[in-house]
Design a protein around this motif. Sequence first.
Motif, mmCIF file in Angstrom:
data_model
loop_
_atom_site.group_PDB
_atom_site.id
_atom_site.type_symbol
_atom_site.label_atom_id
_atom_site.label_comp_id
_atom_site.label_asym_id
_atom_site.label_seq_id
_atom_site.Cartn_x
_atom_site.Cartn_y
_atom_site.Cartn_z
ATOM 1 N N LEU A 109 -39.690 62.195 17.663
ATOM 2 C CA LEU A 109 -38.613 62.958 17.029
ATOM 3 C C LEU A 109 -38.204 64.139 17.903
ATOM 4 C CD1 LEU A 109 -36.802 63.703 14.578
ATOM 5 C CD2 LEU A 109 -38.784 64.941 13.660
ATOM 6 N N SER A 110 -39.191 64.857 18.415
ATOM 7 C CA SER A 110 -38.925 66.019 19.261
ATOM 8 C C SER A 110 -38.151 65.623 20.518
ATOM 9 C CB SER A 110 -40.253 66.678 19.641
ATOM 10 O OG SER A 110 -40.057 67.638 20.635
ATOM 11 N N GLY A 111 -38.571 64.533 21.156
ATOM 12 C CA GLY A 111 -37.899 64.082 22.379
ATOM 13 C C GLY A 111 -36.477 63.628 22.117
ATOM 14 N N ALA A 112 -36.291 62.837 21.039
ATOM 15 C CA ALA A 112 -34.944 62.334 20.707
ATOM 16 C C ALA A 112 -34.016 63.486 20.354
ATOM 17 C CB ALA A 112 -35.024 61.339 19.549
ATOM 18 N N LEU A 113 -34.528 64.446 19.593
ATOM 19 C CA LEU A 113 -33.726 65.602 19.197
ATOM 20 C C LEU A 113 -33.345 66.440 20.413
ATOM 21 C CD1 LEU A 113 -32.580 67.071 16.742
ATOM 22 C CD2 LEU A 113 -34.753 68.268 16.516
ATOM 23 N N SER A 114 -34.288 66.660 21.296
ATOM 24 C CA SER A 114 -34.039 67.451 22.498
ATOM 25 C C SER A 114 -32.991 66.784 23.388
ATOM 26 C CB SER A 114 -35.346 67.634 23.259
ATOM 27 O OG SER A 114 -35.141 68.424 24.402
ATOM 28 N N ARG A 115 -33.125 65.465 23.593
ATOM 29 C CA ARG A 115 -32.150 64.733 24.425
ATOM 30 C C ARG A 115 -30.763 64.730 23.784
ATOM 31 N NH1 ARG A 115 -36.612 61.586 24.885
ATOM 32 N NH2 ARG A 115 -35.849 60.064 23.363
ATOM 33 N N ALA A 116 -30.714 64.523 22.477
ATOM 34 C CA ALA A 116 -29.422 64.484 21.779
ATOM 35 C C ALA A 116 -28.712 65.833 21.857
ATOM 36 C CB ALA A 116 -29.622 64.069 20.327
ATOM 37 N N MET A 117 -29.458 66.923 21.687
ATOM 38 C CA MET A 117 -28.846 68.246 21.731
ATOM 39 C C MET A 117 -28.248 68.559 23.107
ATOM 40 S SD MET A 117 -29.003 69.507 18.714
ATOM 41 C CE MET A 117 -28.830 67.858 18.088
ATOM 42 N N VAL A 118 -28.836 67.978 24.157
ATOM 43 C CA VAL A 118 -28.348 68.216 25.515
ATOM 44 C C VAL A 118 -27.236 67.228 25.898
ATOM 45 C CG1 VAL A 118 -28.998 68.152 27.965
ATOM 46 C CG2 VAL A 118 -30.508 69.249 26.305
ATOM 47 N N CYS A 161 -11.090 61.016 20.776
ATOM 48 C CA CYS A 161 -11.078 61.075 19.313
ATOM 49 C C CYS A 161 -11.954 62.180 18.718
ATOM 50 C CB CYS A 161 -11.494 59.729 18.724
ATOM 51 S SG CYS A 161 -13.260 59.379 18.828
ATOM 52 N N GLN A 162 -12.776 62.828 19.517
ATOM 53 C CA GLN A 162 -13.643 63.941 19.118
ATOM 54 C C GLN A 162 -14.928 63.541 18.403
ATOM 55 O OE1 GLN A 162 -11.273 68.005 18.779
ATOM 56 N NE2 GLN A 162 -11.130 66.892 16.870
ATOM 57 N N THR A 163 -15.228 62.236 18.243
ATOM 58 C CA THR A 163 -16.492 61.878 17.617
ATOM 59 C C THR A 163 -17.631 62.113 18.603
ATOM 60 O OG1 THR A 163 -17.579 60.268 16.164
ATOM 61 C CG2 THR A 163 -16.653 59.404 18.216
ATOM 62 N N PHE A 164 -18.867 61.955 18.163
ATOM 63 C CA PHE A 164 -20.005 62.200 19.035
ATOM 64 C C PHE A 164 -20.294 61.007 19.937
ATOM 65 C CE2 PHE A 164 -21.335 65.028 15.382
ATOM 66 C CZ PHE A 164 -21.041 66.202 16.050
ATOM 67 N N THR A 165 -20.609 61.284 21.208
ATOM 68 C CA THR A 165 -20.947 60.250 22.174
ATOM 69 C C THR A 165 -21.630 60.889 23.375
ATOM 70 O OG1 THR A 165 -20.053 58.459 23.544
ATOM 71 C CG2 THR A 165 -18.677 60.413 23.310
ATOM 72 N N GLU A 166 -22.338 60.077 24.141
ATOM 73 C CA GLU A 166 -22.913 60.587 25.393
ATOM 74 C C GLU A 166 -21.944 60.390 26.553
ATOM 75 O OE1 GLU A 166 -25.918 57.767 24.068
ATOM 76 O OE2 GLU A 166 -24.698 58.942 22.703
ATOM 77 N N ALA A 167 -21.005 59.456 26.403
ATOM 78 C CA ALA A 167 -20.052 59.122 27.464
ATOM 79 C C ALA A 167 -18.781 59.962 27.330
ATOM 80 C CB ALA A 167 -19.720 57.636 27.406
ATOM 81 N N GLU A 168 -17.899 59.823 28.311
ATOM 82 C CA GLU A 168 -16.621 60.530 28.247
ATOM 83 C C GLU A 168 -15.791 60.035 27.072
ATOM 84 O OE1 GLU A 168 -12.846 60.879 31.192
ATOM 85 O OE2 GLU A 168 -14.803 61.237 32.109
#
Length: 199
Positions: A43-52, A60-67
Amino acid sequence: MSMSPLIDELVAAFRCLPGVGQKSALRMALYLLERDREGGTKLSGALSRAMVDVKRCQQCQTFTEAELCGICASDRRDPKTVCVVETPSDLQAIEQMGLYEGTYFVLMGHLSPLEGIGPEEIGIDRFCKLIDKNECTEVILATNPTVEGEATAHFIADMVKSRNVLLTRLAHGIPVGGELGYSDGSTISHAFQGRRPFA
């Protein structure tokens, strides 16, 4: 009563989640420490990666890791039809039906002058540029049927009126399994306004 500085810090961290009070936060913290340290580390690792790494889609402004998110990047979606929603969870609710083949614009909220949320904060300028760039033929207003959601829908409608775009609104009304006698006047009014031919 304080347990230890690190446990107190963990409990306080869980309390930032909506609907999580002191007791629930303490229960979650103790569960991870007592029974699932591996899950806590994951959980800690996934949360940390997601926040970064998670940001907003440039289109469209939704959440994504890509452009661009998967929907905006897909050549199977119709860019001339745009559905306007308030949050990424609203987008997911529509996607789960598997019926809509257009694209989205996620406002990340709604207009709320009392909270200092105006057109700039929800990206109305970006939305107007998007529908002009894609030469959109239809804009579907899928904001929530709240006072703020309705005000946001009317504001967007005013912005779109000058363009040659079909403007539609999701119908609101009596839910499946609901009874008229238990529905409020506003819900019944919306149901009447959104009526269609009986097939």
